[in-house]
Design a protein around this motif. Structure first.
Motif, PDB file in Angstrom:
ATOM      1  N   ASP A 203      40.619  23.356  39.607  1.00 40.89           N
ATOM      2  CA  ASP A 203      39.445  24.071  40.101  1.00 40.89           C
ATOM      3  C   ASP A 203      39.795  25.289  40.951  1.00 40.89           C
ATOM      4  O   ASP A 203      38.906  26.015  41.387  1.00 40.89           O
ATOM      5  CB  ASP A 203      38.560  23.121  40.919  1.00 40.89           C
ATOM      6  N   THR A 204      41.074  25.499  41.190  1.00 40.15           N
ATOM      7  CA  THR A 204      41.501  26.621  42.026  1.00 40.15           C
ATOM      8  C   THR A 204      41.470  27.913  41.215  1.00 40.15           C
ATOM      9  O   THR A 204      42.136  28.021  40.185  1.00 40.15           O
ATOM     10  CB  THR A 204      42.935  26.387  42.550  1.00 40.15           C
ATOM     11  N   PRO A 205      40.675  28.906  41.661  1.00 43.20           N
ATOM     12  CA  PRO A 205      40.614  30.176  40.920  1.00 43.20           C
ATOM     13  C   PRO A 205      41.869  31.016  41.179  1.00 43.20           C
ATOM     14  O   PRO A 205      42.060  31.534  42.278  1.00 43.20           O
ATOM     15  CB  PRO A 205      39.364  30.851  41.485  1.00 43.20           C
ATOM     16  N   VAL A 206      42.716  31.114  40.170  1.00 45.00           N
ATOM     17  CA  VAL A 206      43.986  31.827  40.337  1.00 45.00           C
ATOM     18  C   VAL A 206      44.240  32.904  39.283  1.00 45.00           C
ATOM     19  O   VAL A 206      45.075  33.785  39.505  1.00 45.00           O
ATOM     20  CB  VAL A 206      45.186  30.840  40.340  1.00 45.00           C
ATOM     21  N   PHE A 207      43.549  32.873  38.150  1.00 45.05           N
ATOM     22  CA  PHE A 207      43.863  33.782  37.048  1.00 45.05           C
ATOM     23  C   PHE A 207      42.962  35.016  37.068  1.00 45.05           C
ATOM     24  O   PHE A 207      41.736  34.892  37.117  1.00 45.05           O
ATOM     25  CB  PHE A 207      43.707  33.069  35.699  1.00 45.05           C
ATOM     26  N   VAL A 208      43.579  36.195  36.995  1.00 41.71           N
ATOM     27  CA  VAL A 208      42.802  37.432  36.877  1.00 41.71           C
ATOM     28  C   VAL A 208      42.161  37.452  35.488  1.00 41.71           C
ATOM     29  O   VAL A 208      42.552  36.702  34.589  1.00 41.71           O
ATOM     30  CB  VAL A 208      43.681  38.684  37.105  1.00 41.71           C
TER      31      VAL A 208
ATOM     32  N   SER B 291      31.073  30.885  36.095  1.00 40.22           N
ATOM     33  CA  SER B 291      31.020  31.572  37.389  1.00 40.22           C
ATOM     34  C   SER B 291      32.393  31.524  38.047  1.00 40.22           C
ATOM     35  O   SER B 291      32.692  30.598  38.805  1.00 40.22           O
ATOM     36  CB  SER B 291      29.977  30.905  38.290  1.00 40.22           C
ATOM     37  N   PRO B 292      33.225  32.521  37.758  1.00 43.31           N
ATOM     38  CA  PRO B 292      34.565  32.522  38.348  1.00 43.31           C
ATOM     39  C   PRO B 292      34.500  32.792  39.849  1.00 43.31           C
ATOM     40  O   PRO B 292      33.501  33.306  40.357  1.00 43.31           O
ATOM     41  CB  PRO B 292      35.264  33.672  37.616  1.00 43.31           C
ATOM     42  N   GLY B 293      35.590  32.434  40.529  1.00 42.08           N
ATOM     43  CA  GLY B 293      35.689  32.766  41.938  1.00 42.08           C
ATOM     44  C   GLY B 293      35.822  34.267  42.093  1.00 42.08           C
ATOM     45  O   GLY B 293      36.056  34.990  41.125  1.00 42.08           O
ATOM     46  N   ARG B 294      35.654  34.734  43.318  1.00 43.89           N
ATOM     47  CA  ARG B 294      35.764  36.179  43.577  1.00 43.89           C
ATOM     48  C   ARG B 294      36.735  36.422  44.721  1.00 43.89           C
ATOM     49  O   ARG B 294      36.828  35.628  45.656  1.00 43.89           O
ATOM     50  CB  ARG B 294      34.399  36.761  43.973  1.00 43.89           C
ATOM     51  N   THR B 295      37.434  37.535  44.614  1.00 45.08           N
ATOM     52  CA  THR B 295      38.305  37.955  45.703  1.00 45.08           C
ATOM     53  C   THR B 295      37.450  38.693  46.725  1.00 45.08           C
ATOM     54  O   THR B 295      36.268  38.981  46.477  1.00 45.08           O
ATOM     55  CB  THR B 295      39.413  38.899  45.202  1.00 45.08           C
ATOM     56  N   ALA B 296      38.034  39.030  47.863  1.00 38.50           N
ATOM     57  CA  ALA B 296      37.311  39.791  48.883  1.00 38.50           C
ATOM     58  C   ALA B 296      36.833  41.126  48.323  1.00 38.50           C
ATOM     59  O   ALA B 296      35.776  41.630  48.706  1.00 38.50           O
ATOM     60  CB  ALA B 296      38.200  40.010  50.102  1.00 38.50           C
ATOM     61  N   GLY B 297      37.599  41.703  47.398  1.00 41.58           N
ATOM     62  CA  GLY B 297      37.227  42.976  46.778  1.00 41.58           C
ATOM     63  C   GLY B 297      36.271  42.832  45.610  1.00 41.58           C
ATOM     64  O   GLY B 297      35.885  43.822  45.001  1.00 41.58           O
ATOM     65  N   GLY B 298      35.897  41.602  45.236  1.00 39.30           N
ATOM     66  CA  GLY B 298      34.946  41.380  44.152  1.00 39.30           C
ATOM     67  C   GLY B 298      35.570  41.089  42.805  1.00 39.30           C
ATOM     68  O   GLY B 298      34.857  40.910  41.813  1.00 39.30           O
ATOM     69  N   GLY B 299      36.903  41.058  42.734  1.00 39.89           N
ATOM     70  CA  GLY B 299      37.566  40.760  41.463  1.00 39.89           C
ATOM     71  C   GLY B 299      37.388  39.302  41.061  1.00 39.89           C
ATOM     72  O   GLY B 299      37.348  38.409  41.900  1.00 39.89           O
ATOM     73  N   ARG B 300      37.259  39.077  39.774  1.00 42.14           N
ATOM     74  CA  ARG B 300      37.084  37.719  39.260  1.00 42.14           C
ATOM     75  C   ARG B 300      38.413  36.970  39.261  1.00 42.14           C
ATOM     76  O   ARG B 300      39.441  37.526  38.905  1.00 42.14           O
ATOM     77  CB  ARG B 300      36.515  37.754  37.843  1.00 42.14           C
TER      78      ARG B 300
ATOM     79  N   SER C 280      39.684  29.660  37.119  1.00 41.48           N
ATOM     80  CA  SER C 280      40.453  28.419  37.250  1.00 41.48           C
ATOM     81  C   SER C 280      40.714  27.861  35.853  1.00 41.48           C
ATOM     82  O   SER C 280      40.147  28.341  34.861  1.00 41.48           O
ATOM     83  CB  SER C 280      39.656  27.403  38.068  1.00 41.48           C
ATOM     84  N   LEU C 281      41.551  26.836  35.785  1.00 37.86           N
ATOM     85  CA  LEU C 281      41.777  26.170  34.495  1.00 37.86           C
ATOM     86  C   LEU C 281      40.481  25.567  33.964  1.00 37.86           C
ATOM     87  O   LEU C 281      40.227  25.578  32.757  1.00 37.86           O
ATOM     88  CB  LEU C 281      42.844  25.083  34.642  1.00 37.86           C
ATOM     89  N   ARG C 282      39.646  25.043  34.865  1.00 36.33           N
ATOM     90  CA  ARG C 282      38.353  24.492  34.438  1.00 36.33           C
ATOM     91  C   ARG C 282      37.471  25.592  33.849  1.00 36.33           C
ATOM     92  O   ARG C 282      36.782  25.389  32.851  1.00 36.33           O
ATOM     93  CB  ARG C 282      37.656  23.794  35.601  1.00 36.33           C
ATOM     94  N   ASP C 283      37.492  26.780  34.463  1.00 36.63           N
ATOM     95  CA  ASP C 283      36.728  27.919  33.921  1.00 36.63           C
ATOM     96  C   ASP C 283      37.210  28.274  32.520  1.00 36.63           C
ATOM     97  O   ASP C 283      36.401  28.555  31.623  1.00 36.63           O
ATOM     98  CB  ASP C 283      36.876  29.156  34.821  1.00 36.63           C
TER      99      ASP C 283
END
Length: 144
Positions: A15-20, A45-54, A57-60
């Motif tokens: 569940d950890t969003p790590v992939f650009v 719904s991917p996670g977002r970085t502070a700058g808004g980049g998607r 996660s593996l689940r995504d």
């Protein structure tokens, strides 16, 4: 250093969003523009970085593959896919709640059994049990 799941940083899970987006597109076999479209439609719904980049996660990525399968193989439109995902999430939540309630019920039964055992243990031991007997009485009215 890598954690339990191969290819993920230490401490990360599925569940950890790590992939650009470019890596997620490659892993899912989709175009990056398709991922953006699925995000706009609320399918993923991917996670977002502070700058808004998607960040995916593996689940995504697994969900992206499922969306693509439903669309291509089963011919389901994006609105239908969104509803399927919502219903699957609702089923998962309900299963989790049933599991919680089952555990609570088992704990309540155990507590009731302990309370009953405590009551039985508190009975006076000096009382003599009365033997239960059954009798049959026949009533016959007096004749006048």
């Amino acid at each position: 250093m890598f954690g339990g799941t191969p290819g993920l940083p230490h401490g990360a899970d599925e569940d950890t969003p790590v992939f650009v987006i470019s890596v997620a597109a490659q892993l899912s076999g989709l175009h990056a523009q398709t991922l953006r479209s699925y995000d706009r439609h609320g399918l993923v719904s991917p996670g977002r970085t502070a700058g808004g980049g998607r960040r995916y996660s593996l689940r995504d990525i697994a969900l992206l593959r499922e969306v693509q399968r439903l669309s291509q193989e089963d011919g389901v439109n994006l609105s239908g896919i969104k509803r399927i995902i919502e219903l699957e999430n609702q089923v998962d939540a309900l299963r989790s709640r049933v599991h919680e309630l089952t555990e609570e019920l088992a704990a309540a039964y155990a507590a009731a059994e302990q309370a009953a055992a405590a009551v039985h243990a508190s009975y006076r031991k000096d009382l003599v049990p009365l033997r239960q007997q059954t009798s049959l009485v026949v009533w016959r009215p007096k004749r006048r």
